[in-house]
Design a protein around this motif. Structure first.
Motif, PDB file in Angstrom:
ATOM      1  N   ARG A  48       0.813  -1.228   0.000  1.00  9.95           N
ATOM      2  CA  ARG A  48       0.000   0.000   0.000  1.00  9.95           C
ATOM      3  C   ARG A  48       0.841   1.270   0.000  1.00  9.95           C
ATOM      4  O   ARG A  48       0.332   2.357  -0.283  1.00  9.95           O
ATOM      5  CB  ARG A  48      -0.899   0.021   1.247  1.00  9.95           C
ATOM      6  CG  ARG A  48      -1.809  -1.164   1.428  1.00  9.95           C
ATOM      7  CD  ARG A  48      -2.717  -1.363   0.221  1.00  9.95           C
ATOM      8  NE  ARG A  48      -3.279  -0.127  -0.283  1.00  9.95           N
ATOM      9  CZ  ARG A  48      -4.259   0.557   0.324  1.00  9.95           C
ATOM     10  NH1 ARG A  48      -4.797   0.115   1.443  1.00  9.95           N
ATOM     11  NH2 ARG A  48      -4.721   1.669  -0.210  1.00  9.95           N
ATOM     12  N   ILE A  49       2.101   1.164   0.351  1.00 10.10           N
ATOM     13  CA  ILE A  49       2.912   2.362   0.598  1.00 10.10           C
ATOM     14  C   ILE A  49       2.987   3.296  -0.600  1.00 10.10           C
ATOM     15  O   ILE A  49       2.759   4.514  -0.460  1.00 10.10           O
ATOM     16  CB  ILE A  49       4.309   1.957   1.112  1.00 10.10           C
ATOM     17  CG1 ILE A  49       4.191   1.462   2.564  1.00 10.10           C
ATOM     18  CG2 ILE A  49       5.289   3.127   1.023  1.00 10.10           C
ATOM     19  CD1 ILE A  49       5.482   0.930   3.153  1.00 10.10           C
ATOM     20  N   PRO A  50       3.308   2.833  -1.819  1.00  9.27           N
ATOM     21  CA  PRO A  50       3.386   3.787  -2.933  1.00  9.27           C
ATOM     22  C   PRO A  50       2.088   4.541  -3.172  1.00  9.27           C
ATOM     23  O   PRO A  50       2.109   5.754  -3.438  1.00  9.27           O
ATOM     24  CB  PRO A  50       3.745   2.885  -4.136  1.00  9.27           C
ATOM     25  CG  PRO A  50       4.428   1.705  -3.529  1.00  9.27           C
ATOM     26  CD  PRO A  50       3.708   1.466  -2.235  1.00  9.27           C
ATOM     27  N   GLU A  51       0.955   3.838  -3.055  1.00  7.57           N
ATOM     28  CA  GLU A  51      -0.322   4.509  -3.275  1.00  7.57           C
ATOM     29  C   GLU A  51      -0.587   5.565  -2.211  1.00  7.57           C
ATOM     30  O   GLU A  51      -1.009   6.688  -2.529  1.00  7.57           O
ATOM     31  CB  GLU A  51      -1.462   3.485  -3.280  1.00  7.57           C
ATOM     32  CG  GLU A  51      -2.817   4.074  -3.628  1.00  7.57           C
ATOM     33  CD  GLU A  51      -3.910   3.029  -3.731  1.00  7.57           C
ATOM     34  OE1 GLU A  51      -4.919   3.293  -4.407  1.00  7.57           O
ATOM     35  OE2 GLU A  51      -3.754   1.944  -3.122  1.00  7.57           O
ATOM     36  N   GLY A  54       1.424   8.541  -2.770  1.00  7.60           N
ATOM     37  CA  GLY A  54       0.841   9.321  -3.860  1.00  7.60           C
ATOM     38  C   GLY A  54      -0.293  10.210  -3.372  1.00  7.60           C
ATOM     39  O   GLY A  54      -0.405  11.377  -3.782  1.00  7.60           O
ATOM     40  N   TRP A  55      -1.136   9.685  -2.480  1.00  6.63           N
ATOM     41  CA  TRP A  55      -2.214  10.507  -1.919  1.00  6.63           C
ATOM     42  C   TRP A  55      -1.642  11.681  -1.132  1.00  6.63           C
ATOM     43  O   TRP A  55      -2.160  12.797  -1.196  1.00  6.63           O
ATOM     44  CB  TRP A  55      -3.092   9.669  -0.996  1.00  6.63           C
ATOM     45  CG  TRP A  55      -3.783   8.526  -1.657  1.00  6.63           C
ATOM     46  CD1 TRP A  55      -4.072   8.381  -2.993  1.00  6.63           C
ATOM     47  CD2 TRP A  55      -4.270   7.344  -1.011  1.00  6.63           C
ATOM     48  NE1 TRP A  55      -4.707   7.194  -3.208  1.00  6.63           N
ATOM     49  CE2 TRP A  55      -4.853   6.524  -2.024  1.00  6.63           C
ATOM     50  CE3 TRP A  55      -4.277   6.904   0.304  1.00  6.63           C
ATOM     51  CZ2 TRP A  55      -5.424   5.303  -1.735  1.00  6.63           C
ATOM     52  CZ3 TRP A  55      -4.857   5.682   0.599  1.00  6.63           C
ATOM     53  CH2 TRP A  55      -5.425   4.880  -0.407  1.00  6.63           C
ATOM     54  N   PHE A 223      -6.098   0.692   4.831  1.00  8.32           N
ATOM     55  CA  PHE A 223      -6.078   2.153   4.920  1.00  8.32           C
ATOM     56  C   PHE A 223      -6.382   2.737   3.542  1.00  8.32           C
ATOM     57  O   PHE A 223      -5.772   2.359   2.539  1.00  8.32           O
ATOM     58  CB  PHE A 223      -4.708   2.617   5.394  1.00  8.32           C
ATOM     59  CG  PHE A 223      -4.604   4.097   5.666  1.00  8.32           C
ATOM     60  CD1 PHE A 223      -5.102   4.630   6.846  1.00  8.32           C
ATOM     61  CD2 PHE A 223      -3.997   4.951   4.760  1.00  8.32           C
ATOM     62  CE1 PHE A 223      -4.999   5.998   7.111  1.00  8.32           C
ATOM     63  CE2 PHE A 223      -3.892   6.313   5.006  1.00  8.32           C
ATOM     64  CZ  PHE A 223      -4.390   6.835   6.195  1.00  8.32           C
ATOM     65  N   SER A 224      -7.328   3.669   3.499  1.00  8.94           N
ATOM     66  CA  SER A 224      -7.778   4.226   2.228  1.00  8.94           C
ATOM     67  C   SER A 224      -7.622   5.748   2.212  1.00  8.94           C
ATOM     68  O   SER A 224      -7.317   6.374   3.225  1.00  8.94           O
ATOM     69  CB  SER A 224      -9.243   3.859   1.986  1.00  8.94           C
ATOM     70  OG  SER A 224     -10.088   4.563   2.896  1.00  8.94           O
ATOM     71  N   ARG A 225      -7.870   6.301   1.051  1.00 10.18           N
ATOM     72  CA  ARG A 225      -7.831   7.764   0.922  1.00 10.18           C
ATOM     73  C   ARG A 225      -8.850   8.408   1.865  1.00 10.18           C
ATOM     74  O   ARG A 225      -8.632   9.519   2.351  1.00 10.18           O
ATOM     75  CB  ARG A 225      -8.108   8.165  -0.525  1.00 10.18           C
ATOM     76  CG  ARG A 225      -7.884   9.648  -0.802  1.00 10.18           C
ATOM     77  CD  ARG A 225      -8.349  10.013  -2.183  1.00 10.18           C
ATOM     78  NE  ARG A 225      -7.472   9.564  -3.239  1.00 10.18           N
ATOM     79  CZ  ARG A 225      -6.523  10.316  -3.793  1.00 10.18           C
ATOM     80  NH1 ARG A 225      -6.327  11.549  -3.372  1.00 10.18           N
ATOM     81  NH2 ARG A 225      -5.791   9.831  -4.772  1.00 10.18           N
ATOM     82  N   ARG A 226      -9.941   7.701   2.134  1.00 11.79           N
ATOM     83  CA  ARG A 226     -10.957   8.251   3.042  1.00 11.79           C
ATOM     84  C   ARG A 226     -10.372   8.477   4.432  1.00 11.79           C
ATOM     85  O   ARG A 226     -10.601   9.533   5.039  1.00 11.79           O
ATOM     86  CB  ARG A 226     -12.149   7.303   3.116  1.00 11.79           C
ATOM     87  CG  ARG A 226     -13.211   7.741   4.113  1.00 11.79           C
ATOM     88  CD  ARG A 226     -14.374   6.768   4.172  1.00 11.79           C
ATOM     89  NE  ARG A 226     -15.354   7.170   5.175  1.00 11.79           N
ATOM     90  CZ  ARG A 226     -16.478   6.513   5.413  1.00 11.79           C
ATOM     91  NH1 ARG A 226     -16.779   5.423   4.711  1.00 11.79           N
ATOM     92  NH2 ARG A 226     -17.313   6.927   6.335  1.00 11.79           N
TER      93      ARG A 226
END
Length: 248
Positions: A48-51, A54-55, A223-226
């Motif tokens: 998940r780290i790169p995404e 990016g956020w 873990f999400s952008r939300r």
């Protein structure tokens, strides 16, 4: 990773934190809830780290510190530690290849894990010329050890300058320790911890004296952008309140 000593809070009223710390917690529990192995959880979490970076970049956050591996984690079962090392190598190589972030490692010097850390540090050093946000990777990191290592660095410097014990003691100030730990990076404004645990576990122990915290019950692999947006909204509200209180 700290401001000069006694400089006030890290939260200066900015709408977006300059420096965000994240405690990547809950990989093993996420895996256990799905009948998977701890290694499967680590693999899912680190993927998940790169995404997430990016956020953070999209949000305008210039520095992100990710607690990827603690000194205590290195005392787990040898098979799990070996798998974690392999996963971390792959994650750092992926980040290096993307060329979007300047990487830096915070944590103990190579000893006693030089075999693992020396190759990792070489990969990280290869990103020194990247013109992008800074991603601090807390690998083999412990908050108390960070302070001890900073003091050792200063004492070694004083010894090389042939300072007397009394002069070394005079020079060993909070400001001097802060300068070593910060390495030019602003203090963390906000730290997010996943998994529902509401404690710092010593993360950024020195530099995070005035840091805001946001806790979420979501395990790190989910873990999400939300969750990031909610933490940043909480920070904005808290930061605005601090500015109003200071102005009053």
């Amino acid at each position: 990773m700290t401001a000069p000593a006694d400089s006030g809070t890290a939260t200066g009223g900015a709408a977006v934190p300059q420096h965000l710390g994240i405690i990547l917690d809950g990989n093993r529990r996420w895996a256990g809830a799905r009948g998977l192995s701890p290694v499967d959880g680590h693999r899912a979490g680190f993927a998940r780290i790169p995404e997430v970076l990016g956020w953070c970049e999209d949000a305008g956050i210039g520095t992100v510190t990710l607690w990827m591996l603690s000194t205590e984690n290195m005392r787990r079962a040898p098979a799990e530690v070996a798998a974690l090392e392999s996963i971390i190598y792959a994650t750092v190589e992926d980040l290096r290849a993307r060329g979007r972030w300047r990487l830096n490692r915070v944590g103990v010097p190579g000893h006693p894990w030089r075999r693992f850390l020396d190759p990792l540090d070489r990969m990280i050093a290869a990103t020194a010329g990247v013109d992008g946000p800074l991603a601090n990777l807390a690998v083999c990191y412990g908050g108390k050890q960070e302070i001890v290592d900073a003091c050792r660095t200063l004492l070694s410097t004083y010894a090389s300058a042939r300072c007397s014990p009394a002069d070394a003691a005079r020079r060993l100030t909070a400001g001097a320790v802060s300068e070593v730990i910060s390495n030019g990076v602003p203090a963390p404004d906000l730290v997010i911890r996943t998994s529902g645990e509401q404690r710092t576990s010593g993360f950024l122990l020195w530099s995070g004296m005035h840091t805001e915290y946001a806790f979420t019950s979501v395990y790190w692999p989910d873990f999400s952008r939300r969750e990031l947006s909610e933490a940043l909204a909480q920070y904005r509200t808290s930061s605005a309140g601090h500015v109003r209180a200071t102005a009053a």
